[in-house]
Write a protein that holds these residues in place. Sequence first.
Motif, PDB file in Angstrom:
ATOM      1  N   ASP A 282       0.830  -1.200   0.000  1.00  0.00           N
ATOM      2  CA  ASP A 282       0.000   0.000   0.000  1.00  0.00           C
ATOM      3  C   ASP A 282       0.870   1.258   0.000  1.00  0.00           C
ATOM      4  OD1 ASP A 282      -2.051   1.829   0.207  1.00  0.00           O
ATOM      5  OD2 ASP A 282      -2.857   1.065   2.092  1.00  0.00           O
ATOM      6  N   ILE A 283       1.891   1.283   0.848  1.00  0.00           N
ATOM      7  CA  ILE A 283       2.793   2.449   0.899  1.00  0.00           C
ATOM      8  C   ILE A 283       3.546   2.606  -0.419  1.00  0.00           C
ATOM      9  CG2 ILE A 283       4.781   3.481   2.055  1.00  0.00           C
ATOM     10  CD1 ILE A 283       3.890   1.998   4.607  1.00  0.00           C
ATOM     11  N   GLN A 284       4.020   1.482  -0.957  1.00  0.00           N
ATOM     12  CA  GLN A 284       4.731   1.537  -2.241  1.00  0.00           C
ATOM     13  C   GLN A 284       3.849   2.132  -3.329  1.00  0.00           C
ATOM     14  OE1 GLN A 284       5.866  -2.614  -2.564  1.00  0.00           O
ATOM     15  NE2 GLN A 284       8.029  -2.121  -2.188  1.00  0.00           N
ATOM     16  N   ALA A 285       2.613   1.691  -3.386  1.00  0.00           N
ATOM     17  CA  ALA A 285       1.698   2.175  -4.420  1.00  0.00           C
ATOM     18  C   ALA A 285       1.412   3.659  -4.247  1.00  0.00           C
ATOM     19  CB  ALA A 285       0.397   1.371  -4.376  1.00  0.00           C
ATOM     20  N   ARG A 286       1.218   4.112  -3.022  1.00  0.00           N
ATOM     21  CA  ARG A 286       0.941   5.524  -2.763  1.00  0.00           C
ATOM     22  C   ARG A 286       2.144   6.393  -3.145  1.00  0.00           C
ATOM     23  NH1 ARG A 286      -3.246   6.491   1.678  1.00  0.00           N
ATOM     24  NH2 ARG A 286      -4.238   4.480   2.042  1.00  0.00           N
ATOM     25  N   LEU A 287       3.333   5.940  -2.794  1.00  0.00           N
ATOM     26  CA  LEU A 287       4.534   6.709  -3.122  1.00  0.00           C
ATOM     27  C   LEU A 287       4.783   6.734  -4.628  1.00  0.00           C
ATOM     28  CD1 LEU A 287       6.934   5.596  -0.242  1.00  0.00           C
ATOM     29  CD2 LEU A 287       5.974   7.875  -0.577  1.00  0.00           C
ATOM     30  N   ALA A 288       4.533   5.605  -5.287  1.00  0.00           N
ATOM     31  CA  ALA A 288       4.714   5.553  -6.745  1.00  0.00           C
ATOM     32  C   ALA A 288       3.750   6.509  -7.440  1.00  0.00           C
ATOM     33  CB  ALA A 288       4.512   4.123  -7.240  1.00  0.00           C
ATOM     34  N   GLN A 289       2.518   6.547  -6.968  1.00  0.00           N
ATOM     35  CA  GLN A 289       1.522   7.435  -7.567  1.00  0.00           C
ATOM     36  C   GLN A 289       1.904   8.905  -7.371  1.00  0.00           C
ATOM     37  OE1 GLN A 289      -2.425   7.138  -5.894  1.00  0.00           O
ATOM     38  NE2 GLN A 289      -3.381   7.921  -7.734  1.00  0.00           N
ATOM     39  N   ALA A 290       2.473   9.217  -6.215  1.00  0.00           N
ATOM     40  CA  ALA A 290       2.814  10.604  -5.905  1.00  0.00           C
ATOM     41  C   ALA A 290       4.107  11.064  -6.557  1.00  0.00           C
ATOM     42  CB  ALA A 290       2.911  10.788  -4.389  1.00  0.00           C
ATOM     43  N   THR A 291       5.052  10.140  -6.758  1.00  0.00           N
ATOM     44  CA  THR A 291       6.385  10.543  -7.226  1.00  0.00           C
ATOM     45  C   THR A 291       6.755  10.005  -8.604  1.00  0.00           C
ATOM     46  OG1 THR A 291       7.503   8.616  -6.237  1.00  0.00           O
ATOM     47  CG2 THR A 291       7.176  10.560  -4.834  1.00  0.00           C
ATOM     48  N   GLY A 292       6.069   8.950  -9.049  1.00  0.00           N
ATOM     49  CA  GLY A 292       6.472   8.287 -10.289  1.00  0.00           C
ATOM     50  C   GLY A 292       7.729   7.452 -10.127  1.00  0.00           C
ATOM     51  N   LYS A 293       8.170   7.221  -8.892  1.00  0.00           N
ATOM     52  CA  LYS A 293       9.405   6.470  -8.630  1.00  0.00           C
ATOM     53  C   LYS A 293       9.085   5.123  -7.991  1.00  0.00           C
ATOM     54  CE  LYS A 293      11.948  10.031  -9.849  1.00  0.00           C
ATOM     55  NZ  LYS A 293      12.818  10.015 -11.050  1.00  0.00           N
ATOM     56  N   LYS A 294      10.026   4.190  -8.177  1.00  0.00           N
ATOM     57  CA  LYS A 294       9.892   2.871  -7.566  1.00  0.00           C
ATOM     58  C   LYS A 294      10.659   2.881  -6.239  1.00  0.00           C
ATOM     59  CE  LYS A 294      10.604  -2.100  -8.351  1.00  0.00           C
ATOM     60  NZ  LYS A 294       9.278  -2.440  -7.843  1.00  0.00           N
ATOM     61  N   ILE A 295       9.976   3.159  -5.177  1.00  0.00           N
ATOM     62  CA  ILE A 295      10.592   3.280  -3.855  1.00  0.00           C
ATOM     63  C   ILE A 295      10.322   1.992  -3.058  1.00  0.00           C
ATOM     64  CG2 ILE A 295      10.553   4.567  -1.681  1.00  0.00           C
ATOM     65  CD1 ILE A 295       9.745   7.029  -3.390  1.00  0.00           C
ATOM     66  N   GLU A 296      11.377   1.450  -2.514  1.00  0.00           N
ATOM     67  CA  GLU A 296      11.256   0.211  -1.718  1.00  0.00           C
ATOM     68  C   GLU A 296      10.732   0.556  -0.330  1.00  0.00           C
ATOM     69  OE1 GLU A 296      11.688  -2.719  -3.062  1.00  0.00           O
ATOM     70  OE2 GLU A 296      12.347  -1.832  -4.952  1.00  0.00           O
ATOM     71  N   VAL A 297       9.936  -0.349   0.252  1.00  0.00           N
ATOM     72  CA  VAL A 297       9.408  -0.171   1.584  1.00  0.00           C
ATOM     73  C   VAL A 297       9.658  -1.443   2.383  1.00  0.00           C
ATOM     74  CG1 VAL A 297       7.345   0.288   2.975  1.00  0.00           C
ATOM     75  CG2 VAL A 297       7.620   1.427   0.762  1.00  0.00           C
ATOM     76  N   MET A 298      10.070  -1.288   3.624  1.00  0.00           N
ATOM     77  CA  MET A 298      10.311  -2.453   4.483  1.00  0.00           C
ATOM     78  C   MET A 298       9.849  -2.155   5.893  1.00  0.00           C
ATOM     79  SD  MET A 298      14.425  -2.263   5.211  1.00  0.00           S
ATOM     80  CE  MET A 298      14.301  -3.450   6.553  1.00  0.00           C
ATOM     81  N   VAL A 299       9.454  -3.211   6.619  1.00  0.00           N
ATOM     82  CA  VAL A 299       9.159  -3.132   8.032  1.00  0.00           C
ATOM     83  C   VAL A 299      10.307  -3.821   8.760  1.00  0.00           C
ATOM     84  CG1 VAL A 299       7.602  -3.845   9.889  1.00  0.00           C
ATOM     85  CG2 VAL A 299       6.666  -3.099   7.692  1.00  0.00           C
ATOM     86  N   TYR A 300      10.867  -3.151   9.752  1.00  0.00           N
ATOM     87  CA  TYR A 300      12.010  -3.726  10.454  1.00  0.00           C
ATOM     88  C   TYR A 300      11.788  -3.694  11.952  1.00  0.00           C
ATOM     89  CZ  TYR A 300      13.546   0.930  11.921  1.00  0.00           C
ATOM     90  OH  TYR A 300      13.628   2.160  12.503  1.00  0.00           O
ATOM     91  N   GLY A 301      12.520  -4.563  12.666  1.00  0.00           N
ATOM     92  CA  GLY A 301      12.386  -4.616  14.109  1.00  0.00           C
ATOM     93  C   GLY A 301      13.728  -4.676  14.778  1.00  0.00           C
TER      94      GLY A 301
END
Length: 281
Positions: free
Chosen positions: A262-281
């Motif tokens: 979901d975050i990847q899709a929102r960022l791609a729509q806003a920027t036109g870029k392929k931005i990686e997203v990760m959850v870390y602990g």
Amino acid sequence: MRNVGTVSRGIRTPIIRQGDDLAKIVTESVLAAAQSENFPLEDRDVVAVTESVVARAQGNYCSVDDIATDVRAKLGGETVGVIFPILSRNRFAICLRGIAKGAKKVVLMLSYPSDEVGNELVSLDKLDDAGVNPYSEVLTLEKYRALFGENKHPFTGIDYVDYYGKLIEESGAECEIIFANHAQTILQYTDKVINCDIHTRARTKRILKAAGAKVVCGLDDLMTTGINGSGFNAKYGLLGSNKAKEDQIKLFPKECQELVEDIQARLAQATGKKIEVMVYG
């Protein structure tokens, strides 16, 4: 010529609460930061979201009473061995409170001279002076005190032997404390065991089962399903949990892939870029 390597930025967000639309908050916070600080978002940039805020938004919590209910169901509610815990008020103490509420007696077996992450119960110098071999000798609480006295954590000032013992008794269970480094030692006291080690948990379970343990649960086997509507984690159980309140624990988040996408899709729509997203602990 490239003169700057990887740049890491901490992104400020609103306070995350249960039920919040985390994908929306993360996306808007990243975009606002990029605009206010004038840095570009590029292909292969990485947005990392801490597991803590994911679990918080999911509302993935359970209470000590939920843990107690699960312990009684899985280990019978009588004498339970609890072995190899880390020494931590934030990470383990509240788990121990729930375990103790689910048993009549807890035999707490502590590894020595330190836990698996290096928190020291007794110094190597004191072991040498006493002539004690921690890999062959089993110590009762009385012998431990006679040999080494009180040993407080150098930073917190907590004597974890005393702290854990009182916590168990205050939770309504009888407590017996021993010190040993071989998992099968606990079977001299009970055949129902919760092994609380993290990195070596699979090996410890295997050793206990081979030695005749009747029931063996790791922390990853507790709170794997909801109890009376509580949170849970089907894969990790109590592993990765943190104290939220005096009687409540925040579990590791549940499935995160949908949030990441979901975050990847929102960022791609806003920027036109392929931005990686990760959850870390």
